[in-house]
Design a protein around this motif. Structure first.
Motif, PDB file in Angstrom:
ATOM      1  N   TRP A  55       3.047 185.998  -5.017  1.00 23.76           N
ATOM      2  CA  TRP A  55       4.482 186.294  -5.148  1.00 23.76           C
ATOM      3  C   TRP A  55       4.771 187.407  -6.146  1.00 23.76           C
ATOM      4  O   TRP A  55       5.894 187.870  -6.241  1.00 23.76           O
ATOM      5  N   GLN A  56       3.774 187.825  -6.909  1.00 24.56           N
ATOM      6  CA  GLN A  56       3.830 188.993  -7.790  1.00 24.56           C
ATOM      7  C   GLN A  56       4.884 188.873  -8.900  1.00 24.56           C
ATOM      8  O   GLN A  56       5.528 189.851  -9.280  1.00 24.56           O
ATOM      9  N   GLY A  57       5.048 187.658  -9.414  1.00 27.77           N
ATOM     10  CA  GLY A  57       5.933 187.470 -10.549  1.00 27.77           C
ATOM     11  C   GLY A  57       5.325 188.004 -11.834  1.00 27.77           C
ATOM     12  O   GLY A  57       4.099 188.079 -11.979  1.00 27.77           O
ATOM     13  N   ASP A  58       6.176 188.379 -12.770  1.00 29.17           N
ATOM     14  CA  ASP A  58       5.750 188.783 -14.115  1.00 29.17           C
ATOM     15  C   ASP A  58       5.556 187.495 -14.909  1.00 29.17           C
ATOM     16  O   ASP A  58       6.457 187.025 -15.598  1.00 29.17           O
ATOM     17  N   LEU A  59       4.364 186.922 -14.797  1.00 30.46           N
ATOM     18  CA  LEU A  59       4.120 185.532 -15.180  1.00 30.46           C
ATOM     19  C   LEU A  59       3.627 185.367 -16.607  1.00 30.46           C
ATOM     20  O   LEU A  59       2.713 186.058 -17.053  1.00 30.46           O
ATOM     21  N   VAL A  60       4.237 184.385 -17.300  1.00 32.72           N
ATOM     22  CA  VAL A  60       3.759 183.895 -18.592  1.00 32.72           C
ATOM     23  C   VAL A  60       3.568 182.392 -18.461  1.00 32.72           C
ATOM     24  O   VAL A  60       4.456 181.690 -17.962  1.00 32.72           O
ATOM     25  N   ILE A  61       2.417 181.893 -18.893  1.00 27.11           N
ATOM     26  CA  ILE A  61       2.120 180.463 -18.785  1.00 27.11           C
ATOM     27  C   ILE A  61       2.082 179.837 -20.175  1.00 27.11           C
ATOM     28  O   ILE A  61       1.394 180.328 -21.074  1.00 27.11           O
ATOM     29  N   VAL A  62       2.820 178.742 -20.335  1.00 24.02           N
ATOM     30  CA  VAL A  62       2.791 177.940 -21.563  1.00 24.02           C
ATOM     31  C   VAL A  62       2.113 176.624 -21.207  1.00 24.02           C
ATOM     32  O   VAL A  62       2.586 175.899 -20.328  1.00 24.02           O
ATOM     33  N   GLU A  63       1.015 176.305 -21.871  1.00 17.39           N
ATOM     34  CA  GLU A  63       0.198 175.150 -21.500  1.00 17.39           C
ATOM     35  C   GLU A  63       0.079 174.151 -22.646  1.00 17.39           C
ATOM     36  O   GLU A  63       0.105 174.528 -23.811  1.00 17.39           O
ATOM     37  N   ARG A  64      -0.085 172.895 -22.273  1.00 19.70           N
ATOM     38  CA  ARG A  64      -0.372 171.853 -23.256  1.00 19.70           C
ATOM     39  C   ARG A  64      -1.342 170.854 -22.643  1.00 19.70           C
ATOM     40  O   ARG A  64      -1.166 170.429 -21.489  1.00 19.70           O
ATOM     41  N   GLU A  65      -2.360 170.466 -23.413  1.00 19.32           N
ATOM     42  CA  GLU A  65      -3.329 169.469 -22.962  1.00 19.32           C
ATOM     43  C   GLU A  65      -3.253 168.212 -23.821  1.00 19.32           C
ATOM     44  O   GLU A  65      -2.555 168.174 -24.835  1.00 19.32           O
ATOM     45  N   LEU A  66      -3.969 167.193 -23.377  1.00 19.15           N
ATOM     46  CA  LEU A  66      -4.120 165.925 -24.102  1.00 19.15           C
ATOM     47  C   LEU A  66      -2.784 165.216 -24.315  1.00 19.15           C
ATOM     48  O   LEU A  66      -2.578 164.544 -25.326  1.00 19.15           O
ATOM     49  N   THR A  67      -1.886 165.305 -23.349  1.00 18.57           N
ATOM     50  CA  THR A  67      -0.580 164.651 -23.507  1.00 18.57           C
ATOM     51  C   THR A  67      -0.692 163.127 -23.496  1.00 18.57           C
ATOM     52  O   THR A  67       0.223 162.447 -23.945  1.00 18.57           O
ATOM     53  N   LEU A  68      -1.807 162.587 -23.002  1.00 21.05           N
ATOM     54  CA  LEU A  68      -1.971 161.130 -22.949  1.00 21.05           C
ATOM     55  C   LEU A  68      -2.678 160.566 -24.174  1.00 21.05           C
ATOM     56  O   LEU A  68      -2.901 159.355 -24.253  1.00 21.05           O
TER      57      LEU A  68
END
Length: 210
Positions: A162-175
């Motif tokens: 889709w060619q979006g200008d993408l920024v990813i915000v991630e978080r792990e270990l939520t459990l």
């Protein structure tokens, strides 16, 4: 300036992906007070499970021969595409489920593809923020490295197809705070949480500035 926000958590009251998206949206709203926000929540209002095959087969069927169900599904697909096209910025909150993308989010993606012209980059150069969270740990060197089959797919669709200008915000270990087996990871989880909150605020500020 207008924002389209999509949430996909099946637990909206305790959603970690929504927590991050809320911070992004707050920064965007502070810079654009009164600007419209279009919302769609796939967790609380899922799309019909048969809509994609109906829309897809409708595209392959001559218009006079389409069934009412095909026409309805194609109209829904067109609505979903229009929501993206009308927005000047996009915010997606999509958690990892069972090591992959949830079926209700995949249905949304498939309907967008069915409703847009073939190969259409529906997010071309559009500022797009993805907040995504994972209950466990999938970082390099961990026992489940490579088990996250969601984030690579999301990046492929949102940025490459889709060619979006993408920024990813991630978080792990939520459990880590609720799973006894992960109790020894709580300090690390707290640190990752704090960093994700900071990253969400920064992503929101960057989104607001574009």
């Amino acid at each position: 300036m207008s924002l389209f926000r999509l949430d996909a958590s099946i637990l909206p009251g305790t959603s970690s992906s929504a927590e991050l998206a809320d911070l992004v949206e707050a920064e965007w709203t502070a810079a654009h007070p009164g600007a419209p926000v279009t919302r769609r929540h796939l967790g609380t209002n899922p799309l019909p499970s048969d809509a994609w095959p109906l829309a897809h087969t409708g595209n392959l069927t001559p218009e006079p021969e389409r069934t009412p169900a095909q026409r309805e599904a194609m109209a829904l697909a067109g609505t979903l595409v229009a929501e993206l096209e009308a927005a000047e910025a996009v915010l997606l909150a999509v958690p990892l489920y069972n090591f992959g993308v949830s079926q209700h989010f995949k249905a949304w993606v498939d309907l967008i593809i069915a409703g847009a012209p073939v190969g259409s980059p529906v997010l071309k150069d559009k500022p797009t923020i993805l907040t995504t969270v994972r209950g466990g740990g999938y970082a390099p060197g961990t026992p489940r490295e490579g088990w996250d089959h969601s984030t690579p797919y999301l990046r492929r669709i949102l940025a490459d197809v889709w060619q979006g200008d993408l920024v990813i915000v991630e978080r792990e270990l939520t459990l880590a705070g609720v799973s006894p087996a992960m109790a020894h990871l709580k300090d690390l989880a707290d640190d990752l949480h704090a960093k994700a909150l900071d990253a969400a605020r920064e992503a929101g500020r960057q989104l607001a500035a574009k």
